[in-house]
Enzyme design. Structure first.
Site, PDB file in Angstrom:
ATOM      1  N   ARG A 143       5.830  15.780 -10.320  1.00 46.71           N
ATOM      2  CA  ARG A 143       6.582  14.607  -9.866  1.00 46.71           C
ATOM      3  C   ARG A 143       6.478  13.429 -10.846  1.00 46.71           C
ATOM      4  NH1 ARG A 143       7.810  18.400  -7.664  1.00 46.71           N
ATOM      5  NH2 ARG A 143       7.906  18.857  -5.440  1.00 46.71           N
ATOM      6  N   SER A 150       9.576  12.645   1.083  1.00 47.04           N
ATOM      7  CA  SER A 150       8.117  12.684   1.171  1.00 47.04           C
ATOM      8  C   SER A 150       7.537  11.354   0.703  1.00 47.04           C
ATOM      9  CB  SER A 150       7.555  13.816   0.311  1.00 47.04           C
ATOM     10  OG  SER A 150       7.989  15.070   0.803  1.00 47.04           O
ATOM     11  N   GLU A 181       4.668   8.953  -3.416  1.00 44.45           N
ATOM     12  CA  GLU A 181       5.696   9.608  -4.222  1.00 44.45           C
ATOM     13  C   GLU A 181       6.931   8.724  -4.306  1.00 44.45           C
ATOM     14  OE1 GLU A 181       8.457  13.568  -3.685  1.00 44.45           O
ATOM     15  OE2 GLU A 181       6.287  13.846  -3.628  1.00 44.45           O
TER      16      GLU A 181
END
EC number: 1.3.1.98
Length: 304
Positions: free
Chosen positions: A174, A224, A294
């Site tokens: 990520r 998320s 995130e």
């Protein structure tokens, strides 16, 4: 600010609005106004927008579909540039896909699967756009952008526009180099594999259906909230702490998936930030694990 607005209007950059509520442009439906909101109608006009903002010493911020974003209740000062229509071209040559940063991921995955190109199946349920996916190395179901990208065309804050290789994007979980150097992905090339259209489409649809069964995309949310502290998973840690359904104001930890915070109707960015802080403290107290967000949280005073 008014001079910059007038200059952008005179250049016919694209759609331009003053004091545009950013709640209209985030999937969480939260966010105060942008002083100037611009949706450029070409890469050239994106370059102009960035150049004019820098010349006027006005801060700017680039967004996509707002699916991984929490914008402050006070909004964003300066210029907010949305990559959307006008930067959503799509070309396929042999097994190489060249696509604009504003192209949404779900339709892209569907189109590629129907054409019999494998590689984007994992993206069938990702609600963002190509630019955001490249920026954060979006992924699901054991795959991510780094698995298929060849290179990205990047506009840097100083006005430099160049193609950057997969290696120089420095991908990890990520994360990409763009998160540290301020680069804006304007388009990207992906290496796909030709296969059986029916099988590819069914695989993509299966991933998409699974996400919709297990994640609360029927309510405003930002995807998320936390990165997974591998080998642990944030959702499992939050659920085991008994936090599903916990609310602060209009922000609630989803009853369906504990790593999602949903807007029940009147949530503010402050509600969401407070809930994030509460979750982080609870998990650290319970297990000693530090959770890291995130989603990107933009405060009103932040700027380029």
């Amino acid at each position: 600010m008014k001079e910059l607005y007038q200059k952008l209007e005179n250049e016919q950059i694209g759609k331009i609005r003053l004091n545009e509520p950013l709640s209209k442009h985030t999937t969480m439906k939260i966010g105060g106004p942008a002083d100037i909101f611009v949706e450029p109608n070409s890469i050239e006009n994106l370059e102009k927008t960035v150049r004019f903002a820098r010349e006027a010493d006005v801060p700017f911020r680039v967004i996509g579909r707002g699916s991984n974003l929490l914008v402050d209740d006070e909004g964003i000062r300066g210029v907010v540039i949305k990559l959307g229509k006008g930067i959503n071209h799509l070309e396929i040559e042999n097994d190489v896909l060249r696509v604009g940063a504003g192209y949404p991921m779900v339709p892209l995955a569907t189109i590629m699967s129907k054409k019999g190109f494998s590689g984007f199946e994992f993206a069938g349920g990702i609600p963002g756009s190509v630019g955001g996916a490249v920026y954060m190395n979006a992924g699901a179901h054991g795959s991510d952008i780094s698995e298929i990208i060849i290179e990205a065309r990047v506009l840097y804050p100083d006005g430099t526009l160049k193609w950057v290789s997969k290696e120089d994007l420095n991908y990890s979980y990520r994360t990409s180099a763009l998160q540290f150097d301020g680069g804006i992905c304007v388009e990207a090339k992906f290496k796909l594999t030709k296969g059986d259209p029916e099988k590819i489409y069914n695989d993509m649809k299966s991933f998409k259906d699974y996400r919709h069964r297990t994640q609360p995309y029927d309510m405003p949310c930002a995807g998320s909230i936390f990165r997974n502290p591998l080998p642990q998973h944030s959702g499992r840690l939050i659920e085991e702490a008994g936090l599903k359904g916990y609310k602060i104001g209009g922000a609630q930890i989803s009853e369906l998936h504990a790593n999602f915070i949903v807007n029940t109707g009147d949530a503010t960015a402050e509600n969401v930030r407070d809930l994030i802080s509460f979750i982080k403290k609870t998990i650290n107290d319970n297990s000693g694990i530090d959770l890291h967000t995130e989603i990107e949280i933009i405060l009103s005073q932040e700027s380029n």
